[in-house]
Design a protein around this motif. Structure first.
Motif, mmCIF file in Angstrom:
data_model
loop_
_atom_site.group_PDB
_atom_site.id
_atom_site.type_symbol
_atom_site.label_atom_id
_atom_site.label_comp_id
_atom_site.label_asym_id
_atom_site.label_seq_id
_atom_site.Cartn_x
_atom_site.Cartn_y
_atom_site.Cartn_z
ATOM 1 N N VAL A 145 -7.937 -2.896 -0.560
ATOM 2 C CA VAL A 145 -6.666 -2.629 -1.245
ATOM 3 C C VAL A 145 -5.765 -1.763 -0.376
ATOM 4 N N ALA A 146 -6.352 -0.738 0.275
ATOM 5 C CA ALA A 146 -5.569 0.120 1.161
ATOM 6 C C ALA A 146 -5.024 -0.669 2.341
ATOM 7 N N ALA A 147 -5.821 -1.590 2.870
ATOM 8 C CA ALA A 147 -5.388 -2.388 4.019
ATOM 9 C C ALA A 147 -4.213 -3.277 3.667
ATOM 10 N N VAL A 148 -4.160 -3.768 2.448
ATOM 11 C CA VAL A 148 -3.049 -4.633 2.019
ATOM 12 C C VAL A 148 -1.726 -3.883 2.100
ATOM 13 N N GLY A 149 -1.758 -2.568 1.815
ATOM 14 C CA GLY A 149 -0.530 -1.780 1.895
ATOM 15 C C GLY A 149 0.063 -1.781 3.292
ATOM 16 N N TYR A 150 -0.798 -1.759 4.326
ATOM 17 C CA TYR A 150 -0.313 -1.789 5.700
ATOM 18 C C TYR A 150 -0.019 -3.217 6.164
ATOM 19 N N LEU A 151 -0.768 -4.182 5.642
ATOM 20 C CA LEU A 151 -0.456 -5.573 5.955
ATOM 21 C C LEU A 151 0.927 -5.933 5.441
ATOM 22 N N ASP A 152 1.317 -5.325 4.335
ATOM 23 C CA ASP A 152 2.626 -5.596 3.740
ATOM 24 C C ASP A 152 3.765 -5.170 4.656
ATOM 25 N N VAL A 153 3.507 -4.178 5.532
ATOM 26 C CA VAL A 153 4.519 -3.766 6.510
ATOM 27 C C VAL A 153 4.753 -4.881 7.528
ATOM 28 N N LEU A 154 3.698 -5.622 7.841
ATOM 29 C CA LEU A 154 3.782 -6.695 8.839
ATOM 30 C C LEU A 154 4.187 -8.017 8.206
ATOM 31 N N ILE A 155 3.546 -8.355 7.099
ATOM 32 C CA ILE A 155 3.815 -9.603 6.381
ATOM 33 C C ILE A 155 3.934 -9.265 4.899
ATOM 34 N N PRO A 156 5.067 -9.512 4.278
ATOM 35 C CA PRO A 156 5.222 -9.172 2.855
ATOM 36 C C PRO A 156 4.208 -9.934 1.993
ATOM 37 N N VAL A 157 3.278 -9.184 1.401
ATOM 38 C CA VAL A 157 2.250 -9.811 0.562
ATOM 39 C C VAL A 157 2.133 -9.147 -0.802
#
Length: 471
Positions: A133-145
């Motif tokens: 879940v924490a990783a998704v927050g940073y993935l969202d910076v790269l790819i809006p998810v």
């Protein structure tokens, strides 16, 4: 003399591998895919598992408490190092795979060992869900998810399964991924921890205590969240069977890794607090990216930090996935977990990895699709309770050895020092359990007591098998 009357577990020679059953060529140290860890990799395993998703998201999670949470960080660090020293002593006495499970069972018998193994296992797969879940927050910076729950959920599931596939490839690849990800994660951490001090603005810190509670209550509550950042202090002890010269290197790796992680944590969190305005930090999903953007302007820095943070979290999941299979493997070898958990391939307990990633995936999907609000905080507080159970049992085992005064278990020249350190670790564990809050203790207790039923079934099966042998 053991409380339950069971025979003590013999400690193997340091060079003896206890992680692979006899006749398992793929689980032996000589296998091409299964290698024993030296001190550098063992230290990287500790630091890699401690410094993972927690540090990259927790500055935003503890911001609502105010800067009083920095005091909690300091107290937590003292307790974490006390735990590290305690695990080092226990591993020197019994350097086998399983960590708290081995120590609790050796001191108090099967039931205590099972509770330690069961609770630690819960901690690992719930932690995996929280890390994803924490990783998704940073993935969202790269790819809006994060705009849609289904998209975010699928991204979190993919992040969990990639490290699981690396584990299926063997311990050789687990160690390689751990070293690379540990090195890469220090780039954004050191950039913010050191560089952020040059951009530090006290006006951005916000109030000292904005929790609405007294200072002691705020410290306890924020420490309950921060404990998640220190999960992994036991990593080398849990994987002791894979560590070369475990009696010496497990303790050294645990203390060095914990102290190094603590320094990075304290500097990094302080720098984020001083570079990102408090009102923005409270709602941030990628606080380290926001800190770099505040330091240098634009968005390129935040994008680069997000990429490094994502790699770091996947590496952390890689190590946690291995740990999640090691404890049930050790318990299954003693007949306390289902025998399927003893199956290994290329040095990795594959059934444990598979079951763990499936359970973590189900928990992740449930929390996203049930619209439970702050998913990360909910999962973190559950792991706070479940982690303290094996920690407390391990420290109790050390106290048992110290008080029993057995010459083969106690260094009489360091008895007072060891007793003080162990008492601090035990008090620290109880304090964290109280700070987790009623909801987390309630949910964690449900997970924990469900294990009692599993223990009843496994004990009955062992008794029936013993009767069959004697008939």
């Amino acid at each position: 003399m053991h409380v339950t009357g069971t025979a003590p577990l013999p400690a193997p020679a340091p060079s003896e591998s206890l992680t692979a059953p006899a006749g398992d060529p793929q689980g032996t140290p000589g296998s091409r895919h299964a290698r024993r860890f030296g001190l550098p990799v063992a230290t990287a395993l500790v630091m890699g598992n401690i410094i993972g998703g927690g540090i990259f998201l927790l500055p935003a999670s503890i911001a609502p408490y105010g800067t009083v949470s920095l005091v909690a960080f300091g107290v937590l660090t003292i307790g974490a190092i006390a735990l590290a020293l305690t695990f080092g002593k226990l591993a020197a006495r019994d350097p086998r795979t399983g960590g708290p499970y081995v120590y609790a069972r050796g001191a108090f018998g099967d039931f205590a060992g099972f509770l330690a193994a069961w609770s630690y296992w819960i901690t690992t797969w719930v932690s995996n869900a929280a890390l994803a879940v924490a990783a998704v927050g940073y993935l969202d910076v790269l790819i809006p998810v994060s705009g849609h729950r289904w998209t975010a959920c699928l991204a979190a599931l993919a992040i969990q399964w990639l490290p699981a596939l690396a584990n299926f490839a063997g311990t050789r690849y687990v160690g390689a991924v751990q070293l690379v990800s540990t090195v890469l994660k220090f780039v954004p951490l050191l950039l913010v921890a050191v560089g952020g001090l040059f951009f530090f603005d006290p006006s951005r810190l916000g109030p000292f205590n904005s929790s609405g509670h007294g200072a002691i209550g705020a410290v306890s509550a924020s420490a309950a969240l921060l404990l998640f950042s220190y999960l992994g202090v036991e990593s080398a002890a849990v994987s002791a069977g894979e560590v070369k010269n475990a009696r010496r290197n497990v303790g050294r790796a645990t203390v060095i890794g914990t102290a190094g992680a603590a320094l990075v944590y304290l500097l990094g969190t302080l720098s984020v607090f001083g570079t990102v305005a408090h009102h923005r930090l409270v709602d941030s999903t990628a606080p380290f990216s926001d800190a770099v953007n505040a330091m240098f302007g634009g968005s390129w820095g935040g994008w680069a930090v997000a990429l490094a943070a994502l790699v770091s979290m996947i590496g952390c999941l890689n190590g946690w996935t291995l740990l999640s299979a090691q404890t049930p493997y050790a318990a299954a070898r003693d007949g306390l977990f289902p025998a399927a958990f003893t199956r290994r391939r290329r040095g990795v307990p594959t059934v444990g990895v598979a079951v763990t990633v499936v359970l973590a995936s189900l928990l992740t999907a449930y929390n996203y699709l049930s619209d439970s609000g702050k998913v990360f905080e909910v999962l973190v507080l559950v792991t706070t309770f479940t982690a303290t159970v094996p920690y407390l049992l391990a420290t109790a085992a050390q106290l048992f050895h110290l008080v029993s005064g057995r010459a083969d278990s106690v260094d009489r020249g360091r008895l007072v020092r060891d007793a003080v350190v162990t008492s601090v670790a035990a008090a620290f564990s109880i304090w964290l359990m109280a700070g987790a809050g009623y909801a987390a203790v309630y949910q964690g207790a449900l997970f924990l007591f469900a294990g009692v039923l599993v223990y009843a079934v496994m004990t009955a099966r062992r008794a029936r098998a013993a009767e069959g042998h004697t008939a």
